[in-house]
Write an enzyme that holds these catalytic residues in place. Structure first.
Site, PDB file in Angstrom:
ATOM      1  N   ASN A 194       0.810  -1.233   0.000  1.00 36.05           N
ATOM      2  CA  ASN A 194       0.000   0.000   0.000  1.00 36.05           C
ATOM      3  C   ASN A 194       0.839   1.277   0.000  1.00 36.05           C
ATOM      4  OD1 ASN A 194       0.737  -0.423   2.648  1.00 36.05           O
ATOM      5  ND2 ASN A 194      -1.246   0.141   3.507  1.00 36.05           N
ATOM      6  N   LYS A 219      12.489  -7.460   1.383  1.00 28.06           N
ATOM      7  CA  LYS A 219      11.562  -8.166   0.490  1.00 28.06           C
ATOM      8  C   LYS A 219      10.299  -7.331   0.352  1.00 28.06           C
ATOM      9  CE  LYS A 219       8.063 -10.699   0.728  1.00 28.06           C
ATOM     10  NZ  LYS A 219       7.341 -10.290  -0.493  1.00 28.06           N
ATOM     11  N   PRO A 220      10.110  -6.677  -0.811  1.00 31.14           N
ATOM     12  CA  PRO A 220       8.879  -5.898  -1.000  1.00 31.14           C
ATOM     13  C   PRO A 220       7.702  -6.819  -1.297  1.00 31.14           C
ATOM     14  CG  PRO A 220      10.219  -5.837  -2.988  1.00 31.14           C
ATOM     15  CD  PRO A 220      10.997  -6.652  -1.977  1.00 31.14           C
ATOM     16  N   GLY A 237       2.715  -4.982   7.664  1.00 27.49           N
ATOM     17  CA  GLY A 237       1.724  -5.776   6.938  1.00 27.49           C
ATOM     18  C   GLY A 237       0.589  -6.164   7.861  1.00 27.49           C
ATOM     19  N   SER A 238      -0.058  -7.255   7.560  1.00 24.77           N
ATOM     20  CA  SER A 238      -1.244  -7.639   8.326  1.00 24.77           C
ATOM     21  C   SER A 238      -0.860  -8.216   9.685  1.00 24.77           C
ATOM     22  CB  SER A 238      -2.038  -8.668   7.529  1.00 24.77           C
ATOM     23  OG  SER A 238      -1.236  -9.806   7.304  1.00 24.77           O
ATOM     24  N   GLU A 263       4.745  -3.365  12.395  1.00 27.18           N
ATOM     25  CA  GLU A 263       3.765  -2.316  12.076  1.00 27.18           C
ATOM     26  C   GLU A 263       2.597  -3.029  11.415  1.00 27.18           C
ATOM     27  OE1 GLU A 263       3.814   0.863  12.751  1.00 27.18           O
ATOM     28  OE2 GLU A 263       5.873   1.153  13.397  1.00 27.18           O
ATOM     29  N   CYS A 269      -3.265   1.671   6.705  1.00 28.88           N
ATOM     30  CA  CYS A 269      -3.457   1.111   8.047  1.00 28.88           C
ATOM     31  C   CYS A 269      -4.040   2.149   8.992  1.00 28.88           C
ATOM     32  CB  CYS A 269      -2.135   0.593   8.577  1.00 28.88           C
ATOM     33  SG  CYS A 269      -0.838   1.819   8.410  1.00 28.88           S
TER      34      CYS A 269
HETATM   35  P1  NAP Z   1       0.357  -8.923   4.179  1.00 27.55           P
HETATM   36  O1  NAP Z   1      -0.437  -9.889   3.422  1.00 27.55           O
HETATM   37  O2  NAP Z   1       0.628  -9.192   5.607  1.00 27.55           O
HETATM   38  O3  NAP Z   1       1.730  -8.754   3.354  1.00 27.55           O
HETATM   39  C1  NAP Z   1       2.741  -7.889   3.768  1.00 27.55           C
HETATM   40  C2  NAP Z   1       4.074  -8.457   3.354  1.00 27.55           C
HETATM   41  O4  NAP Z   1       4.254  -9.713   3.994  1.00 27.55           O
HETATM   42  C3  NAP Z   1       4.216  -8.698   1.859  1.00 27.55           C
HETATM   43  O5  NAP Z   1       5.546  -8.431   1.472  1.00 27.55           O
HETATM   44  C4  NAP Z   1       3.931 -10.184   1.743  1.00 27.55           C
HETATM   45  O6  NAP Z   1       4.544 -10.784   0.624  1.00 27.55           O
HETATM   46  C5  NAP Z   1       4.586 -10.686   3.015  1.00 27.55           C
HETATM   47  N1  NAP Z   1       4.126 -11.999   3.442  1.00 27.55           N
HETATM   48  C6  NAP Z   1       2.907 -12.556   3.284  1.00 27.55           C
HETATM   49  N2  NAP Z   1       2.909 -13.795   3.815  1.00 27.55           N
HETATM   50  C7  NAP Z   1       4.153 -14.025   4.305  1.00 27.55           C
HETATM   51  C8  NAP Z   1       4.773 -15.119   4.960  1.00 27.55           C
HETATM   52  N3  NAP Z   1       4.114 -16.251   5.215  1.00 27.55           N
HETATM   53  N4  NAP Z   1       6.067 -15.009   5.314  1.00 27.55           N
HETATM   54  C9  NAP Z   1       6.759 -13.879   5.041  1.00 27.55           C
HETATM   55  N5  NAP Z   1       6.234 -12.812   4.427  1.00 27.55           N
HETATM   56  C10 NAP Z   1       4.931 -12.868   4.072  1.00 27.55           C
HETATM   57  O7  NAP Z   1      -0.277  -7.471   4.174  1.00 27.55           O
HETATM   58  P2  NAP Z   1      -0.742  -6.622   2.908  1.00 27.55           P
HETATM   59  O8  NAP Z   1      -2.070  -7.072   2.497  1.00 27.55           O
HETATM   60  O9  NAP Z   1       0.329  -6.569   1.881  1.00 27.55           O
HETATM   61  O10 NAP Z   1      -0.779  -5.167   3.554  1.00 27.55           O
HETATM   62  C11 NAP Z   1      -1.897  -4.677   4.206  1.00 27.55           C
HETATM   63  C12 NAP Z   1      -1.719  -4.740   5.715  1.00 27.55           C
HETATM   64  O11 NAP Z   1      -0.579  -3.980   6.096  1.00 27.55           O
HETATM   65  C13 NAP Z   1      -2.894  -4.130   6.411  1.00 27.55           C
HETATM   66  O12 NAP Z   1      -3.279  -4.903   7.517  1.00 27.55           O
HETATM   67  C14 NAP Z   1      -2.347  -2.791   6.889  1.00 27.55           C
HETATM   68  O13 NAP Z   1      -3.011  -2.262   7.986  1.00 27.55           O
HETATM   69  C15 NAP Z   1      -0.930  -3.132   7.185  1.00 27.55           C
HETATM   70  N6  NAP Z   1      -0.091  -1.924   7.186  1.00 27.55           N
HETATM   71  C16 NAP Z   1       0.366  -1.462   8.388  1.00 27.55           C
HETATM   72  C17 NAP Z   1       1.123  -0.304   8.441  1.00 27.55           C
HETATM   73  C18 NAP Z   1       1.647   0.196   9.743  1.00 27.55           C
HETATM   74  O14 NAP Z   1       2.569   1.004   9.728  1.00 27.55           O
HETATM   75  N7  NAP Z   1       1.145  -0.242  10.885  1.00 27.55           N
HETATM   76  C19 NAP Z   1       1.434   0.379   7.266  1.00 27.55           C
HETATM   77  C20 NAP Z   1       0.945  -0.106   6.048  1.00 27.55           C
HETATM   78  C21 NAP Z   1       0.191  -1.278   6.038  1.00 27.55           C
HETATM   79  P3  NAP Z   1       3.718 -11.121  -0.722  1.00 27.55           P
HETATM   80  O15 NAP Z   1       3.220  -9.829  -1.227  1.00 27.55           O
HETATM   81  O16 NAP Z   1       4.764 -11.737  -1.580  1.00 27.55           O
HETATM   82  O17 NAP Z   1       2.647 -12.064  -0.312  1.00 27.55           O
END
Ligand code: NAP
Length: 485
Positions: free
Chosen positions: A157, A180-181, A233-234, A255, A289
């Site tokens: 995002n 890793k993006p 991430g999530s 985060e 987020c």
């Molecule tokens: P996500 O599914 O958790 O993915 C984030 C990252 O984690 C991606 O690079 C993803 O790679 C990787 N990932 C997924 N599964 C993994 C695993 N099993 N092992 C290692 N890495 C893994 O989250 P998203 O949908 O991209 O992002 C949205 C979330 O981020 C929302 O919940 C949002 O609130 C949160 N967020 C938080 C902040 C903050 O500062 N608190 C800021 C921005 C976003 P792939 O893309 O290759 O699957």
């Protein structure tokens, strides 16, 4: 994309200063969410290449940590300047792979670059302490040292800023980093890598690879050379990675997700509150987020707010963010459209009133209509879950205590907002909210000078501000004895 500098478009991994193709000949297609076109194919790195990048990072860190802070600061400054010089190209790349409007992409490049500028400056301020000793002949000295090789995993995002917020403090502290993006947005990350090389940051200090997340994540979290994992991430994946890091006891920063309340009290400036809600709700098509996830309105101003918010929502223009005059681009992919729609339909079935939108946009593909749900209650799915789409649930309350209780009724604790003109209420409510960030009479709260991070299941650690570098440092205590001899 019509870039001024097409050499910014990199599709191989950056390992030890070289652009490396996949060792398994595998590629990751990168899709433009607005058009559905495949815009690039990026090398998919294996666990083996991840290990190579970690080894390269460890080698590079030996010299990097011993550079004078001022030299590291100067290199970060040059990287910052190159990001600003190339802002337009970086913004075009971001809009093409992520979907946000060009204006928002330009804003994110400036925002991301600001972290690099800030932490370059902070590199020179990483100082220690001398503490009076327990007896006359002793002194306690505390020095700060880089934690070690850092691994970073980032979301789609904010494809630039989420990397800048991690890489800049890591480098300022003297750490090297493997990044890793997200698979949806590797091009913005690789372009940042190219600029870091042009800035003169030594090879191996920044490594970037895309690919299968569980494979790369498993190597990053189990490899004992990595001493810190920083993740955005999530919450679900954050918990998984935290558990994986336990076996080698890595330092972590998390985060994670949010469920931000946006509270409008009866004494608020309603026009200002509507303007704040519009930006905080619909920015990045609702995919941040810190987006307002629940708009809590006092009885006395409920109807006035709804009417003005509806008028402003109807004025939003939906379409390809690369075109002029578009205010909301697509969601990141078709699964995101289905997930948002499921939350909306389930909430309508449990009694929410649909005021506008409520379904995928007639443009099709990844577009979803700006949606307002009325009279939402705390049991409904849109109240309990992070929506991550342009959907605004309105919730009614009748007292300050009820507003605080509704706001805190979630496992998340990232950002909260409220609008009031009562200074006593400003303090009472700020202190009562279980959130890491509170915006008062403001819908945008993030900048490089402020500490960004969550409480509860929104994670741990802070990014940005003078505190942001602490997560990349170890404090070493040295006892100096025999001083009276
Ligand atoms: P996500 O599914 O958790 O993915 C984030 C990252 O984690 C991606 O690079 C993803 O790679 C990787 N990932 C997924 N599964 C993994 C695993 N099993 N092992 C290692 N890495 C893994 O989250 P998203 O949908 O991209 O992002 C949205 C979330 O981020 C929302 O919940 C949002 O609130 C949160 N967020 C938080 C902040 C903050 O500062 N608190 C800021 C921005 C976003 P792939 O893309 O290759 O699957």
């Amino acid at each position: 994309m019509k870039l001024n500098d097409t050499t910014l478009l990199k599709t191989n991994a950056l390992i030890d200063g070289e652009w490396v193709s996949s060792d398994t000949n595998d590629v990751l297609p990168v899709k433009n969410p607005a058009t559905g076109d495949i815009i690039a194919e990026v090398a998919k790195s294996s666990a083996n290449q991840t290990k190579m990048a970690i080894d390269a990072s460890a080698d590079a860190m030996e010299d990097w940590k011993n550079l004078p802070a001022k030299a590291r600061a100067n290199l970060l400054r040059t990287w910052f300047e190159l990001m600003i010089t190339n802002q337009e190209d970086l913004a075009k790349i971001m809009t093409a792979e992520q979907g946000k409007t060009l204006a928002e992409s330009r804003g994110e490049i400036a925002y991301g670059a600001a972290f690099i500028e800030w932490f370059g400056e902070q590199a020179k301020r990483i100082d220690g302490d001398i503490i009076p000793g327990p007896s006359k002949d002793k002194r306690i000295v505390c020095i700060k040292q880089p934690v070690g090789v850092v691994a970073a995993i980032t979301p789609w995002n904010f494809p630039n800023a989420m990397i800048a917020r991690k890489a800049a403090p890591a480098l300022a502290a003297g750490c090297s980093i493997v990044i890793k993006p997200a698979s949806e947005t590797p091009l913005s990350a690789l372009a940042m890598g190219e600029l870091s090389m042009r800035a003169g940051i030594p090879k191996g200090v920044i490594n970037i690879l895309a690919g299968n997340s569980s494979e790369i994540g498993a190597e990053m979290t189990s490899n004992p050379i990595v001493r810190k994992l920083t993740f955005t991430g999530s919450t679900e994946i954050g918990k998984l990675l935290e558990a994986q890091c336990a076996s080698t006891m890595k330092k972590t920063s998390m985060e994670l997700g949010g469920n931000a309340p946006f509270i409008v009290f009866e004494d608020a400036d309603i026009d200002a509150a509507v303007a704040g809600a519009m930006i905080s709700k619909y920015r990045n098509a609702g995919q941040t987020c810190v987006c307002s996830n629940r708009i809590l309105l006092h009885d006395a101003i409920y109807d006035e707010f709804l009417e003005k918010f509806l008028t402003a929502t109807r004025e939003l223009t939906i379409g390809n963010g690369a075109e002029d005059h578009i205010s909301i681009g697509p969601l990141i992919n078709e699964k995101a459209v289905r997930d948002v729609d499921k939350l909306v339909q389930a909430s309508v079935r449990s009694g929410a009133e649909l005021i506008c939108g409520g379904s995928p946009h007639p443009l099709g593909g990844c577009f979803y209509q700006p949606t307002i749900l009325n009279e939402v209650s705390s049991e409904m799915p849109v109240f309990r879950n992070e929506i991550f789409g342009p959907v605004a649930p309105l919730v009614r309350f009748s007292s300050e205590a009820e507003a605080i209780s509704l706001a805190n009724d979630t496992e998340f604790g990232l950002a909260a907002y409220f609008y009031t003109r009562d200074v006593g209420r400003v303090w009472r409510v700020s202190e009562a909210l279980d959130y890491g960030i509170v915006g008062i009479n403001e819908g945008i709260i993030s900048n490089e000078m402020a500490p960004f991070g969550g409480m509860k299941e929104s994670g741990s650690g802070r990014e940005g501000s003078k505190y942001g570098v602490d997560d990349y440092l170890e404090i070493k205590y040295i006892l100096m004895g025999g001083l009276d001899r």
